[in-house]
Enzyme design. Structure first.
Site, PDB file in Angstrom:
ATOM      1  N   TRP A 133       0.804  -1.223   0.000  1.00  0.00           N
ATOM      2  CA  TRP A 133       0.000   0.000   0.000  1.00  0.00           C
ATOM      3  C   TRP A 133       0.834   1.269   0.000  1.00  0.00           C
ATOM      4  O   TRP A 133       0.291   2.364  -0.056  1.00  0.00           O
ATOM      5  CB  TRP A 133      -0.937   0.023   1.215  1.00  0.00           C
ATOM      6  CG  TRP A 133      -0.292  -0.445   2.501  1.00  0.00           C
ATOM      7  CD1 TRP A 133      -0.456  -1.660   3.103  1.00  0.00           C
ATOM      8  CD2 TRP A 133       0.619   0.282   3.347  1.00  0.00           C
ATOM      9  NE1 TRP A 133       0.301  -1.742   4.248  1.00  0.00           N
ATOM     10  CE2 TRP A 133       0.967  -0.554   4.427  1.00  0.00           C
ATOM     11  CE3 TRP A 133       1.176   1.564   3.287  1.00  0.00           C
ATOM     12  CZ2 TRP A 133       1.835  -0.170   5.439  1.00  0.00           C
ATOM     13  CZ3 TRP A 133       2.054   1.955   4.295  1.00  0.00           C
ATOM     14  CH2 TRP A 133       2.371   1.090   5.355  1.00  0.00           C
ATOM     15  N   LYS A 157      -3.000  -7.810  -7.894  1.00  0.00           N
ATOM     16  CA  LYS A 157      -3.723  -7.756  -6.619  1.00  0.00           C
ATOM     17  C   LYS A 157      -3.202  -6.584  -5.789  1.00  0.00           C
ATOM     18  O   LYS A 157      -2.104  -6.631  -5.249  1.00  0.00           O
ATOM     19  CB  LYS A 157      -3.554  -9.049  -5.824  1.00  0.00           C
ATOM     20  CG  LYS A 157      -4.456  -9.054  -4.583  1.00  0.00           C
ATOM     21  CD  LYS A 157      -3.747  -9.723  -3.434  1.00  0.00           C
ATOM     22  CE  LYS A 157      -3.890  -9.145  -2.090  1.00  0.00           C
ATOM     23  NZ  LYS A 157      -4.453  -7.886  -1.791  1.00  0.00           N
ATOM     24  N   GLU A 189      10.366  -8.916  -3.377  1.00  0.00           N
ATOM     25  CA  GLU A 189      10.946  -7.619  -2.969  1.00  0.00           C
ATOM     26  C   GLU A 189      10.363  -7.352  -1.597  1.00  0.00           C
ATOM     27  O   GLU A 189       9.173  -7.030  -1.477  1.00  0.00           O
ATOM     28  CB  GLU A 189      10.499  -6.481  -3.894  1.00  0.00           C
ATOM     29  CG  GLU A 189      10.656  -6.740  -5.364  1.00  0.00           C
ATOM     30  CD  GLU A 189      12.063  -6.532  -5.841  1.00  0.00           C
ATOM     31  OE1 GLU A 189      12.869  -5.975  -5.089  1.00  0.00           O
ATOM     32  OE2 GLU A 189      12.365  -6.974  -6.955  1.00  0.00           O
ATOM     33  N   CYS A 190      11.167  -7.519  -0.560  1.00  0.00           N
ATOM     34  CA  CYS A 190      10.590  -7.480   0.790  1.00  0.00           C
ATOM     35  C   CYS A 190      11.082  -6.274   1.590  1.00  0.00           C
ATOM     36  O   CYS A 190      11.416  -5.258   1.024  1.00  0.00           O
ATOM     37  CB  CYS A 190      10.879  -8.791   1.487  1.00  0.00           C
ATOM     38  SG  CYS A 190      10.096 -10.189   0.651  1.00  0.00           S
ATOM     39  N   CYS A 244      10.206   1.020   1.795  1.00  0.00           N
ATOM     40  CA  CYS A 244      10.971  -0.200   2.089  1.00  0.00           C
ATOM     41  C   CYS A 244      12.450   0.098   2.240  1.00  0.00           C
ATOM     42  O   CYS A 244      13.141  -0.532   3.022  1.00  0.00           O
ATOM     43  CB  CYS A 244      10.739  -1.226   1.003  1.00  0.00           C
ATOM     44  SG  CYS A 244      11.030  -0.562  -0.630  1.00  0.00           S
ATOM     45  N   GLU A 298      11.884  -4.029  11.272  1.00  0.00           N
ATOM     46  CA  GLU A 298      11.355  -2.989  10.384  1.00  0.00           C
ATOM     47  C   GLU A 298      10.133  -2.337  11.027  1.00  0.00           C
ATOM     48  O   GLU A 298       9.143  -3.010  11.309  1.00  0.00           O
ATOM     49  CB  GLU A 298      10.968  -3.595   9.036  1.00  0.00           C
ATOM     50  CG  GLU A 298      10.530  -2.537   8.032  1.00  0.00           C
ATOM     51  CD  GLU A 298      10.131  -3.123   6.682  1.00  0.00           C
ATOM     52  OE1 GLU A 298       9.471  -4.180   6.668  1.00  0.00           O
ATOM     53  OE2 GLU A 298      10.487  -2.517   5.662  1.00  0.00           O
TER      54      GLU A 298
HETATM   55  P1  NAD Z   1       2.238  -7.094   3.335  1.00  0.00           P
HETATM   56  O1  NAD Z   1       3.276  -8.125   3.177  1.00  0.00           O
HETATM   57  O2  NAD Z   1       1.354  -7.147   4.512  1.00  0.00           O
HETATM   58  O3  NAD Z   1       1.264  -7.077   2.066  1.00  0.00           O
HETATM   59  C1  NAD Z   1       1.758  -7.028   0.755  1.00  0.00           C
HETATM   60  C2  NAD Z   1       0.745  -7.695  -0.158  1.00  0.00           C
HETATM   61  O4  NAD Z   1       0.633  -9.062   0.218  1.00  0.00           O
HETATM   62  C3  NAD Z   1      -0.653  -7.096  -0.064  1.00  0.00           C
HETATM   63  O5  NAD Z   1      -1.256  -7.086  -1.331  1.00  0.00           O
HETATM   64  C4  NAD Z   1      -1.357  -8.065   0.867  1.00  0.00           C
HETATM   65  O6  NAD Z   1      -2.750  -8.120   0.662  1.00  0.00           O
HETATM   66  C5  NAD Z   1      -0.720  -9.389   0.480  1.00  0.00           C
HETATM   67  N1  NAD Z   1      -0.796 -10.372   1.568  1.00  0.00           N
HETATM   68  C6  NAD Z   1      -0.855 -10.123   2.899  1.00  0.00           C
HETATM   69  N2  NAD Z   1      -0.963 -11.279   3.589  1.00  0.00           N
HETATM   70  C7  NAD Z   1      -0.976 -12.279   2.667  1.00  0.00           C
HETATM   71  C8  NAD Z   1      -1.056 -13.697   2.755  1.00  0.00           C
HETATM   72  N3  NAD Z   1      -1.189 -14.317   3.926  1.00  0.00           N
HETATM   73  N4  NAD Z   1      -1.014 -14.412   1.607  1.00  0.00           N
HETATM   74  C9  NAD Z   1      -0.898 -13.791   0.412  1.00  0.00           C
HETATM   75  N5  NAD Z   1      -0.841 -12.454   0.263  1.00  0.00           N
HETATM   76  C10 NAD Z   1      -0.868 -11.705   1.384  1.00  0.00           C
HETATM   77  O7  NAD Z   1       3.018  -5.707   3.222  1.00  0.00           O
HETATM   78  P2  NAD Z   1       2.403  -4.240   3.376  1.00  0.00           P
HETATM   79  O8  NAD Z   1       2.122  -4.019   4.819  1.00  0.00           O
HETATM   80  O9  NAD Z   1       1.318  -4.019   2.390  1.00  0.00           O
HETATM   81  O10 NAD Z   1       3.636  -3.342   2.904  1.00  0.00           O
HETATM   82  C11 NAD Z   1       4.686  -3.058   3.730  1.00  0.00           C
HETATM   83  C12 NAD Z   1       5.850  -3.982   3.484  1.00  0.00           C
HETATM   84  O11 NAD Z   1       6.217  -3.952   2.110  1.00  0.00           O
HETATM   85  C13 NAD Z   1       7.087  -3.573   4.234  1.00  0.00           C
HETATM   86  O12 NAD Z   1       7.713  -4.699   4.793  1.00  0.00           O
HETATM   87  C14 NAD Z   1       7.971  -2.959   3.158  1.00  0.00           C
HETATM   88  O13 NAD Z   1       9.334  -2.980   3.458  1.00  0.00           O
HETATM   89  C15 NAD Z   1       7.630  -3.787   1.984  1.00  0.00           C
HETATM   90  N6  NAD Z   1       7.977  -3.115   0.722  1.00  0.00           N
HETATM   91  C16 NAD Z   1       9.052  -3.569  -0.001  1.00  0.00           C
HETATM   92  C17 NAD Z   1       9.427  -2.932  -1.176  1.00  0.00           C
HETATM   93  C18 NAD Z   1      10.604  -3.438  -1.998  1.00  0.00           C
HETATM   94  O14 NAD Z   1      10.688  -3.113  -3.173  1.00  0.00           O
HETATM   95  N7  NAD Z   1      11.504  -4.208  -1.439  1.00  0.00           N
HETATM   96  C19 NAD Z   1       8.697  -1.834  -1.634  1.00  0.00           C
HETATM   97  C20 NAD Z   1       7.603  -1.393  -0.887  1.00  0.00           C
HETATM   98  C21 NAD Z   1       7.254  -2.045   0.296  1.00  0.00           C
END
Ligand code: NAD
Length: 500
Positions: free
Chosen positions: A170, A194, A270-271, A305, A403
């Site tokens: 998001w 998604k 990409e985490c 991130c 984080e």
């Molecule tokens: P999140 O992992 O909670 O969610 C990311 C996506 O995964 C969303 O679309 C969510 O609906 C989906 N998701 C959540 N739980 C799931 C499950 N059990 N099974 C399958 N899909 C699922 O992350 P967030 O809170 O939306 O975003 C923040 C995170 O994203 C932070 O850790 C940040 O560092 C990371 N991020 C990384 C980058 C990068 O390029 N490395 C860029 C932006 C954000």
């Protein structure tokens, strides 16, 4: 929407927001409700008010989207077109994004609390530029001819994978989607997108704009819904060939499990990150460094991130730099994201705000001194947080290793350059790093030893479509942007012709 407005005028943005028709339907060959008719309320974190009721997809909607994506792929309506034809559609989509700039910027600002100055100035034009870049690049990627004997010809070509699922977070709703969608489409795949639960709106409009641009039905579908439902259904789907994921490290790992327990699909992660900015004691312009350090952790309210959430500073400049960082952070204007003078908006949701506040309390306990932090007094919702700077933190403390994804900076004073490198690298994440030094030799030698996918030297969070972005270790291994992104959306194919 091509409405001209004064971008510096808050009232103009608010008026435009009132007039907006928000997209609420999933996009599966056109606008559709979820098959079960379920919706989810999406909320503006700046006001706490409901914005819209958005289609809440489930596994059966994912099945429909994947089936349509597969049919489109097999038909060749996109996957086997001339590269220049694909370029034409992607360029038209980029132009439509530019035409709808104000609308898309508002959708991300309302949905995610992002500053309008950022969404209109960076996210939307950046998204259009990325699409143009891949459109222009896709007919300049050549195959290879292998060195065979004279009686044979072996070509090595890049084939699209088929159906790619893109699961995005998001914090940069439109841009993260485009980072995935643009190269995946350029390579000839069908994509099922998604968006995150918190911020589905711009992705839904993207589905419509792609159709308007001439993308054949089913080549891009958009399925909003819960991660554990829609994300999991995509991750486990037997007819999805690859998942490209940006989000948290624990959820990234789940996708590896989903793949292992289903069809062994490719998973590109990409985490998260816990990036350090290293400041050496040879820097002369401490004001510029302080501004850079603040930008590195406060941009997008720290929800980046690659945010540099740890300041690792040599003792010679530590006290003076920390004082300037604290001063800047305490003066930052936190407020209404639709007001162009706002420097930091709310965080994305009450849930995220509570998580960050818990870290702020923990951080205050784990630091010798804590500046700022907590709620902004008198703010309209509990999503407005004051930046926090924590000094005297043990680099191994939870606040310095986990984080936070919010405006929290820990400061670590070190004596030597060696200590700076050791502290900066003392994390299982390895997404980004910053380095400030006036020494040319030190810039090269220290940058070479910082473990990170991107090292920004004397600048903040360097990023361009021309350079790959991604990490090592717990930050994942996929690379977005640049021509390298095409590697994960294509497979190599050898065609061997014996003509002797
Ligand atoms: P999140 O992992 O909670 O969610 C990311 C996506 O995964 C969303 O679309 C969510 O609906 C989906 N998701 C959540 N739980 C799931 C499950 N059990 N099974 C399958 N899909 C699922 O992350 P967030 O809170 O939306 O975003 C923040 C995170 O994203 C932070 O850790 C940040 O560092 C990371 N991020 C990384 C980058 C990068 O390029 N490395 C860029 C932006 C954000």
């Amino acid at each position: 929407m091509t409405v001209a407005i004064d971008r510096a005028d808050r009232a103009a943005w608010a008026a435009l927001a009132e007039e907006l028709t928000l997209p609420t339907a999933a996009w599966i060959g056109g606008p559709v409700a979820s098959r079960a008719g379920v919706t989810r309320t999406t909320v503006d974190p700046a006001t706490g008010l409901a914005l819209a009721e958005v289609a809440e997809c489930a596994a059966e909607d994912v099945d429909a989207a994947v089936a349509l994506a597969r049919a489109a792929y097999e038909s060749g309506s996109w996957s086997r077109t001339h590269p220049r034809e694909r370029a034409g559609v992607l360029n038209r989509l980029a132009e439509l994004i530019t035409e709808h700039c104000h609308e898309l910027a508002l959708l991300d600002s309302l949905d995610g609390g992002k500053r309008i100055a950022d969404t209109v100035g960076i996210d939307v034009p950046g998204s259009a530029a990325i699409l143009h870049w891949y459109a222009e690049g896709l007919d300049k990627v050549y195959g290879e001819v292998a060195p065979t004997g004279p009686a044979d010809l072996a070509t090595v070509t890049r084939e699209p994978l088929g159906v790619v699922a893109a699961v995005v977070p998001w914090n940069y709703p439109l841009e993260m989607a485009i980072w995935k969608v643009a190269p995946a489409l350029a390579a000839g795949n069908s994509v099922v997108l998604k968006p995150a639960e918190e911020t589905p709106l711009s992705a839904l409009l993207l589905g419509r704009l792609a159709a308007e641009a001439g993308l054949p039905d089913g080549v891009l579908t958009v399925v909003p819904g819960a991660g554990p439902v829609v994300g999991q259904a995509l991750g486990r789907h037997p007819d999805v060939d690859a998942v490209t994921f940006t989000g948290s490290t624990p959820v990234g790992r789940l996708f590896q499990t989903y793949a292992g327990e289903s069809n062994g699909k490719q998973v590109w992660l990409e985490c998260g990150g816990k990036s350090a900015v290293v400041v050496l004691d040879d820097v002369a312009d401490l004001d510029a460094v302080a501004a850079g350090v603040c930008a590195g952790i406060l941009t997008n309210s720290g929800q980046v991130c690659s945010a540099t959430s740890r300041l690792v500073v040599q003792a010679g400049v530590a006290e003076e730099l920390t004082a300037r960082v604290v001063d800047r952070a305490s003066r930052i204007v936190v407020g209404d994201p639709l007001d162009p003078v706002t420097e930091m908006g709310p965080v994305v949701s009450s849930r995220q705000a509570a998580r960050v506040r818990a870290y702020m309390e923990l951080g205050a306990d784990q630091a010798t001194a804590a500046y700022g932090g907590g709620l902004v007094e008198g703010a309209r919702t509990d999503c407005f947080l004051r930046p926090q700077v924590l000094t005297g933190v043990d680099p191994a403390a939870a606040i310095a290793t986990e984080e936070v994804f919010g405006p929290v900076l820990t400061v670590h004073t070190v004596d030597s350059v060696e200590d700076a490198i050791a502290v900066a690298n003392a994390t299982p994440f390895a997404l980004a790093a910053g380095l400030w030094t006036d020494g040319l030799r030190r810039a090269h030698t220290v940058a070479a030893r910082l473990r990170a996918g991107t090292v920004s030297v004397n600048c903040v969070d360097a990023l361009d479509v021309a350079t790959p972005f991604g990490g090592f270790g717990h930050s994942g291994y996929g690379r977005d942007l640049s021509l390298h992104a095409l590697d994960k959306f294509t497979g190599l194919k050898t065609t061997w012709i014996h003509h002797g």
